[in-house]
Design a protein around this motif. Sequence first.
Motif, PDB file in Angstrom:
ATOM      1  N   THR A  71      13.376   9.346 -13.938  1.00 39.81           N
ATOM      2  CA  THR A  71      14.204  10.405 -14.201  1.00 39.81           C
ATOM      3  C   THR A  71      15.113  10.510 -14.888  1.00 39.81           C
ATOM      4  O   THR A  71      15.819   9.212 -14.595  1.00 39.81           O
ATOM      5  CB  THR A  71      14.873  10.911 -12.703  1.00 39.81           C
ATOM      6  OG1 THR A  71      15.263   9.750 -11.967  1.00 39.81           O
ATOM      7  CG2 THR A  71      12.716  10.821 -11.676  1.00 39.81           C
ATOM      8  N   GLN A 122      17.888  16.426  -8.404  1.00 39.45           N
ATOM      9  CA  GLN A 122      17.149  15.768  -9.828  1.00 39.45           C
ATOM     10  C   GLN A 122      15.425  16.779  -8.953  1.00 39.45           C
ATOM     11  O   GLN A 122      15.360  16.573  -7.494  1.00 39.45           O
ATOM     12  CB  GLN A 122      16.956  14.404  -9.361  1.00 39.45           C
ATOM     13  CG  GLN A 122      15.722  13.874  -9.764  1.00 39.45           C
ATOM     14  CD  GLN A 122      15.761  13.620 -11.442  1.00 39.45           C
ATOM     15  OE1 GLN A 122      16.621  13.688 -11.909  1.00 39.45           O
ATOM     16  NE2 GLN A 122      15.163  14.405 -12.324  1.00 39.45           N
ATOM     17  N   VAL A 181      11.867  16.004  -8.307  1.00 36.34           N
ATOM     18  CA  VAL A 181      10.873  14.209  -8.324  1.00 36.34           C
ATOM     19  C   VAL A 181      10.031  15.252  -8.242  1.00 36.34           C
ATOM     20  O   VAL A 181       9.351  15.698  -7.552  1.00 36.34           O
ATOM     21  CB  VAL A 181      11.338  13.937  -7.346  1.00 36.34           C
ATOM     22  CG1 VAL A 181      10.820  12.722  -7.072  1.00 36.34           C
ATOM     23  CG2 VAL A 181      12.897  13.290  -6.953  1.00 36.34           C
ATOM     24  N   GLU A 182       9.022  15.507 -10.237  1.00 38.46           N
ATOM     25  CA  GLU A 182       7.751  15.669  -9.797  1.00 38.46           C
ATOM     26  C   GLU A 182       6.468  14.407  -8.311  1.00 38.46           C
ATOM     27  O   GLU A 182       5.705  15.809  -8.209  1.00 38.46           O
ATOM     28  CB  GLU A 182       7.325  14.966 -11.166  1.00 38.46           C
ATOM     29  CG  GLU A 182       6.098  15.620 -11.835  1.00 38.46           C
ATOM     30  CD  GLU A 182       6.008  17.216 -12.086  1.00 38.46           C
ATOM     31  OE1 GLU A 182       7.285  17.443 -13.026  1.00 38.46           O
ATOM     32  OE2 GLU A 182       5.016  17.596 -11.704  1.00 38.46           O
TER      33      GLU A 182
END
Length: 244
Positions: free
Chosen positions: A155, A168, A170-171
């Motif tokens: 990331t 962020q 976060v996939e």
Amino acid sequence: MSRLWVFNGSPSFVDGAAAFITEAAAKAIAERGRFTLALSGGGTPKSVYARLAREDYRQRLAWDRVQVFFGDERCVPPDDPDSNYRMAREAWLDQGPIPVTNVHRIRGEDDPANEALRYEQEIRAWFRTAACPVFDLILLGLGDNGHTASLFPGTASLRERERLVVAQYVEVMRSWRVTFTAPLINAARSKAFLVRGAGKAQMIWNVREGPYQPDVWPAQLIEPAGGELHWLTDAAAAPRTRPD
Ligand code: 6PG
């Protein structure tokens, strides 16, 4: 300076970690009149926070000198089961030793990018500094994939060197997070990973002894950096040699 602590039953991991935190607090309060602490989330610290709420730990120091921040938060409402704030409240903070005005939560219910900016400003305002604030102690967890705080592999947050707090997506978690960045964490006087259980033994070895690849194992971004770096573990998690 990096130190590995292995709590193998006397004291237990929970008592060892709780004593570590209260000793750091007593030292900071004696030296500077206050203790600035950032909590880690997830599951491991919950039992440690609950131990700090026990009467014998409540008697150990002036908890009204303790300021509590959060090293990261899931972007969910404060009463969501996934909320780190809810976990810390239920395990410890609601028992009262620390004044509610001393607890600085990340507002997981708000827009992540705006909240990251707001929280960074709240931290700077509290520390009264435009430079990088210096926490007395930042607690950290270690994810199975080598993440810490909400600094996840691959990331953009891993490459942040100016901001103190970022949002962020976060996939792998399919969710937004707000997290301290590595520069803010590394600036702390003391950083302590709280890691227990055989399931973490390989990743502890990877991070401490493996090749330096922080994009894969982001916990490798955390360094003593003029302060202290501690690994608080139990016998199951702490490999003396490379685990099989
Ligand atoms: C979070 C934490 C995260 C956590 C690790 C370890 O918000 O999830 O801050 O960094 O510390 O994922 O979690 P466990 O202790 O539950 O294994």
